[in-house]
Design a protein around this motif. Structure first.
Motif, mmCIF file in Angstrom:
data_model
loop_
_atom_site.group_PDB
_atom_site.id
_atom_site.type_symbol
_atom_site.label_atom_id
_atom_site.label_comp_id
_atom_site.label_asym_id
_atom_site.label_seq_id
_atom_site.Cartn_x
_atom_site.Cartn_y
_atom_site.Cartn_z
ATOM 1 N N HIS A 31 0.830 -1.210 0.000
ATOM 2 C CA HIS A 31 0.000 0.000 0.000
ATOM 3 C C HIS A 31 0.859 1.252 0.000
ATOM 4 O O HIS A 31 0.489 2.267 -0.582
ATOM 5 C CB HIS A 31 -0.931 -0.012 1.214
ATOM 6 C CG HIS A 31 -1.852 1.154 1.274
ATOM 7 N ND1 HIS A 31 -2.717 1.474 0.251
ATOM 8 C CD2 HIS A 31 -2.038 2.087 2.231
ATOM 9 C CE1 HIS A 31 -3.406 2.543 0.581
ATOM 10 N NE2 HIS A 31 -3.014 2.944 1.778
ATOM 11 N N LEU A 59 -1.146 -4.612 2.578
ATOM 12 C CA LEU A 59 -2.543 -5.042 2.532
ATOM 13 C C LEU A 59 -2.566 -6.556 2.430
ATOM 14 O O LEU A 59 -1.645 -7.158 1.878
ATOM 15 C CB LEU A 59 -3.243 -4.466 1.291
ATOM 16 C CG LEU A 59 -3.397 -2.965 1.217
ATOM 17 C CD1 LEU A 59 -3.949 -2.580 -0.152
ATOM 18 C CD2 LEU A 59 -4.305 -2.471 2.296
ATOM 19 N N ASN A 76 -7.322 0.164 6.308
ATOM 20 C CA ASN A 76 -8.141 1.283 5.858
ATOM 21 C C ASN A 76 -8.366 1.290 4.350
ATOM 22 O O ASN A 76 -9.158 2.064 3.849
ATOM 23 C CB ASN A 76 -7.551 2.619 6.324
ATOM 24 C CG ASN A 76 -6.135 2.839 5.821
ATOM 25 O OD1 ASN A 76 -5.528 1.949 5.232
ATOM 26 N ND2 ASN A 76 -5.592 4.012 6.079
ATOM 27 N N THR A 77 -7.683 0.444 3.641
ATOM 28 C CA THR A 77 -7.912 0.241 2.210
ATOM 29 C C THR A 77 -8.124 -1.253 2.015
ATOM 30 O O THR A 77 -7.329 -2.064 2.497
ATOM 31 C CB THR A 77 -6.701 0.699 1.379
ATOM 32 O OG1 THR A 77 -6.481 2.084 1.632
ATOM 33 C CG2 THR A 77 -6.931 0.487 -0.098
ATOM 34 N N TRP A 87 -8.127 -4.614 -0.124
ATOM 35 C CA TRP A 87 -7.498 -5.151 -1.324
ATOM 36 C C TRP A 87 -8.578 -5.678 -2.253
ATOM 37 O O TRP A 87 -9.521 -6.351 -1.826
ATOM 38 C CB TRP A 87 -6.543 -6.295 -0.966
ATOM 39 C CG TRP A 87 -5.856 -6.844 -2.184
ATOM 40 C CD1 TRP A 87 -4.685 -6.415 -2.719
ATOM 41 C CD2 TRP A 87 -6.312 -7.906 -3.029
ATOM 42 N NE1 TRP A 87 -4.370 -7.134 -3.837
ATOM 43 C CE2 TRP A 87 -5.368 -8.063 -4.053
ATOM 44 C CE3 TRP A 87 -7.429 -8.731 -3.022
ATOM 45 C CZ2 TRP A 87 -5.498 -9.008 -5.057
ATOM 46 C CZ3 TRP A 87 -7.557 -9.677 -4.024
ATOM 47 C CH2 TRP A 87 -6.599 -9.813 -5.025
ATOM 48 N N ARG A 101 -6.159 -4.012 -7.873
ATOM 49 C CA ARG A 101 -4.838 -3.544 -7.424
ATOM 50 C C ARG A 101 -3.701 -4.307 -8.104
ATOM 51 O O ARG A 101 -2.564 -3.868 -8.094
ATOM 52 C CB ARG A 101 -4.712 -3.670 -5.903
ATOM 53 C CG ARG A 101 -5.621 -2.723 -5.141
ATOM 54 C CD ARG A 101 -5.361 -2.776 -3.653
ATOM 55 N NE ARG A 101 -3.998 -2.423 -3.320
ATOM 56 C CZ ARG A 101 -3.566 -1.186 -3.083
ATOM 57 N NH1 ARG A 101 -4.400 -0.184 -3.137
ATOM 58 N NH2 ARG A 101 -2.295 -0.966 -2.783
#
Length: 181
Positions: free
Chosen positions: A86, A102, A138-139, A141, A145
């Motif tokens: 990330h 991630l 917080n993101t 996968w 990506r």
């Protein structure tokens, strides 16, 4: 052959270079040639700027290209290509590194392995200090990506999938025929 005897108490530091020159360090970055086979005796010269090895985020990402998720190792898909990195940050000191990782899922059985592999691999970089790898949530996968290369390596071509689908349909048709008879 050598110049007059040196007063080593007055001379703060002397260095002999490969070229046979004897230098007196006058201050940071400045030296005086004391003895030389050349014409520079007595002249002040700047010392070569020897810069400390600093780590860059690009260097870290390049090294992380050699780390493989155990699920994708046989297809040579790195954790970078998989989109698991990330972010990479290098501290102001140029040595300490923070990697934000991630996971493809919160239940990834290889998370401890990935953390250890990243730490060991990055410690192979000259000039590296502490490595802090943090799993971030917080993101999320998603397959978007992944790099185009990773998608190509992990996707079965339609030519391979169609015969598998055809065989499955034939088995289902035979099973349903047997139920009717």
């Amino acid at each position: 052959m050598y110049p007059s005897p040196f007063d080593f108490e007055q001379t703060s530091a002397l260095s002999l270079l490969q070229s046979g020159e004897l230098l007196r360090i006058l201050s940071t970055g400045v030296c005086q040639v004391v003895f030389s086979p050349s014409i520079y005796i007595g002249k002040e010269l700047p010392l070569p700027d020897i810069e400390e090895q600093r780590v860059t985020p690009e260097q870290v990402v390049e090294v992380l290209q050699t780390c493989y998720d155990p699920c994708c190792k046989e297809r040579a898909v790195s954790i970078v290509e998989l989109g698991l990195i990330h972010g990479v940050k290098v501290a102001e000191n140029g040595h300490d590194v923070r990697v934000e990782l991630l996971l493809t899922s919160g239940w990834c059985p290889f998370s401890a392995h990935l953390l250890r592999m990243i730490d060991e691999t990055l410690h192979g970089i000259e000039g590296i200090g502490e490595v802090d790898t943090e799993i971030v949530w917080n993101t999320v996968w998603t397959p978007e990506r992944m790099s185009a290369s990773a998608k190509a390596k992990l996707t079965l071509p339609m030519a391979q999938l169609l015969p598998l689908r055809q065989r499955r349909l034939e088995r289902e048709a035979q099973a349903s025929q047997q139920c009717i008879s």
